[in-house]
Motif scaffolding. Structure first.
Motif, short mmCIF file in Angstrom:
data_model
loop_
_atom_site.label_atom_id
_atom_site.label_comp_id
_atom_site.label_asym_id
_atom_site.label_seq_id
_atom_site.Cartn_x
_atom_site.Cartn_y
_atom_site.Cartn_z
N LEU A 40 -8.45 0.82 0.06
CA LEU A 40 -7.40 0.63 1.06
C LEU A 40 -6.32 1.70 0.94
CD1 LEU A 40 -6.95 -3.25 1.06
CD2 LEU A 40 -7.98 -1.84 2.84
N GLU A 41 -5.95 2.06 -0.30
CA GLU A 41 -4.93 3.09 -0.49
C GLU A 41 -5.43 4.43 0.01
OE1 GLU A 41 -2.74 1.12 -4.41
OE2 GLU A 41 -3.95 2.93 -4.61
N GLU B 206 -7.72 4.91 2.37
CA GLU B 206 -7.77 4.85 3.83
C GLU B 206 -6.36 4.92 4.42
OE1 GLU B 206 -9.88 1.32 4.74
OE2 GLU B 206 -11.81 2.04 3.96
N ARG B 207 -5.40 4.26 3.76
CA ARG B 207 -4.02 4.31 4.25
C ARG B 207 -3.48 5.72 4.18
NH1 ARG B 207 0.13 0.55 5.09
NH2 ARG B 207 1.86 1.68 6.01
N LEU C 124 0.82 -1.21 0.00
CA LEU C 124 0.00 0.00 0.00
C LEU C 124 0.85 1.26 0.00
CD1 LEU C 124 -2.86 -0.97 2.49
CD2 LEU C 124 -2.87 -1.03 0.00
N LEU C 125 2.14 1.14 0.31
CA LEU C 125 3.03 2.31 0.23
C LEU C 125 3.51 2.56 -1.19
CD1 LEU C 125 5.17 1.95 3.47
CD2 LEU C 125 3.21 3.43 3.06
N GLU D 161 5.81 6.67 3.75
CA GLU D 161 4.59 7.18 4.40
C GLU D 161 4.46 8.68 4.17
OE1 GLU D 161 2.20 5.76 6.10
OE2 GLU D 161 2.88 3.78 6.75
N SER E 255 -5.16 7.78 7.01
CA SER E 255 -4.63 7.45 8.33
C SER E 255 -3.18 7.90 8.48
CB SER E 255 -4.75 5.94 8.58
OG SER E 255 -3.99 5.21 7.63
N SER E 256 -2.38 7.77 7.41
CA SER E 256 -0.99 8.22 7.46
C SER E 256 -0.93 9.73 7.66
CB SER E 256 -0.26 7.82 6.18
OG SER E 256 -0.19 6.42 6.05
#
Length: 316
Positions: A104-105, A107-108, A75-76, A285, A111-112
């Motif tokens: 997912l990307e 949301e990641r 996802l990074l 990140e 959140s990041s």
């Protein structure tokens, strides 16, 4: 065509071909079976199995690609997708998986962003407390030591001067920590000045030769972009000092088309792609936070190059 009917059709083609050969071929089977007849039957069976395996491999190949992506997706490193053509369960499964990756990307990234903003706020708070509380207390201690040393006689005066030097070095270290936690020059003078100060301090403390190549006129960047560029350069230089065994490093910042590119290139021992640690993951990140791309690759000659590419913000 659904997966069931695709597999059924492939097997039907193989079995139908075998049946047609048995019906129209001039080959018969004797009792007992002759050696030549056994060879022909076994050869036909092998051909039929090979053809069936090849057809099934072709029919199930999209599932193999999907499984491989599932086990290697990161996802990074956003943007990894599979092409889905036509209908059927496999194409629908691939489209569903691509949509799941998209969510997912997102949301990641969200959140990041929250984590990094909270981290920077905590850094700012700690830096402020170090500056206001610890820094002022140590400054007061230095003044008291100076008064005591001026009034003391030998050999106590020499001991007090030695304590003064230790306290002054500790105060300088606290100030360096404050600059690392929250570079005030970044807020006051901008990214180029902050990177210049960072590389100057890095060269002074490590003894490495640092070459700066900054464009004189860079476009305006957002506060978040400047902070990410600074933190990536900071972490890259830290990795060079710890792991690269280098003699020199080049820090460049320039504009390329509609993007701004930061590169940190050393002449050390290099890095393997599979050896990414917490530092590089943290840089990824941060790059994700501003929608940038981070590439860690071998340098053109020797060593490692960290390259951060960020698109310029759109004008309103």
């Amino acid at each position: 065509m659904s997966l069931f009917w695709r597999i059924f059709g492939l097997n039907a083609v193989v079995l139908g071909t075998a049946t047609a050969l048995l019906l129209w071929a001039p080959v018969t089977v004797s009792v007992p079976v002759l050696l030549t007849e056994a060879v022909i039957l076994v050869g036909g069976l092998v051909v039929m199995l090979v053809a069936n395996a090849a057809l099934l491999r072709w029919g199930l190949a999209p599932l193999d690609r999907l499984t491989k992506l599932m086990t290697t997706v990161d996802l990074l490193r956003p943007g990894q997708r599979l092409s889905a053509h036509g209908g059927g369960e496999i194409a629908e499964l691939i489209r569903t998986f691509n949509a799941m990756l998209e969510r997912l990307e997102q949301e990641r990234a969200t959140s990041s962003a929250r984590v990094l903003l909270a981290q920077e706020a905590e850094r700012r708070r700690i830096a402020q407390e170090l500056h206001d509380e610890v820094g002022q207390s140590m400054t007061a201690i230095l003044l008291s030591l100076k008064r005591a040393a001026d009034q003391a006689g030998e050999p106590l005066r020499g001991d007090l001067h030695q304590v003064q030097e230790i306290t002054r070095e500790s105060l300088d270290e606290v100030r360096r920590l404050v600059r690392r936690l929250r570079p005030g020059v970044l807020d006051d003078l901008g990214l180029v000045s902050a990177l210049t100060s960072l590389t100057h301090d890095f060269a002074a403390h490590t003894g490495l030769q640092v070459t700066r190549r900054f464009d004189t006129e860079l476009p305006a960047l957002t506060t978040e972009m400047e902070l990410v560029f600074y933190r990536v350069a900071q972490e890259s230089l830290t990795n060079v000092a710890r792991h690269a065994d280098a003699e020199g490093v080049i820090v460049a910042l320039h504009r390329t088309g509609n993007s701004v590119v930061l590169s940190v290139t050393d002449d050390g021992c290099g890095i393997k792609a599979a050896c990414e640690g917490a530092g590089i993951r943290g840089m990824r990140e941060r790059a994700l936070f501003i929608g940038a791309r981070l590439d860690v690759t071998p340098a053109p000659r020797t060593g490692t190059q960290v390259r951060l590419t960020a698109s310029l913000p759109r004008k309103p």
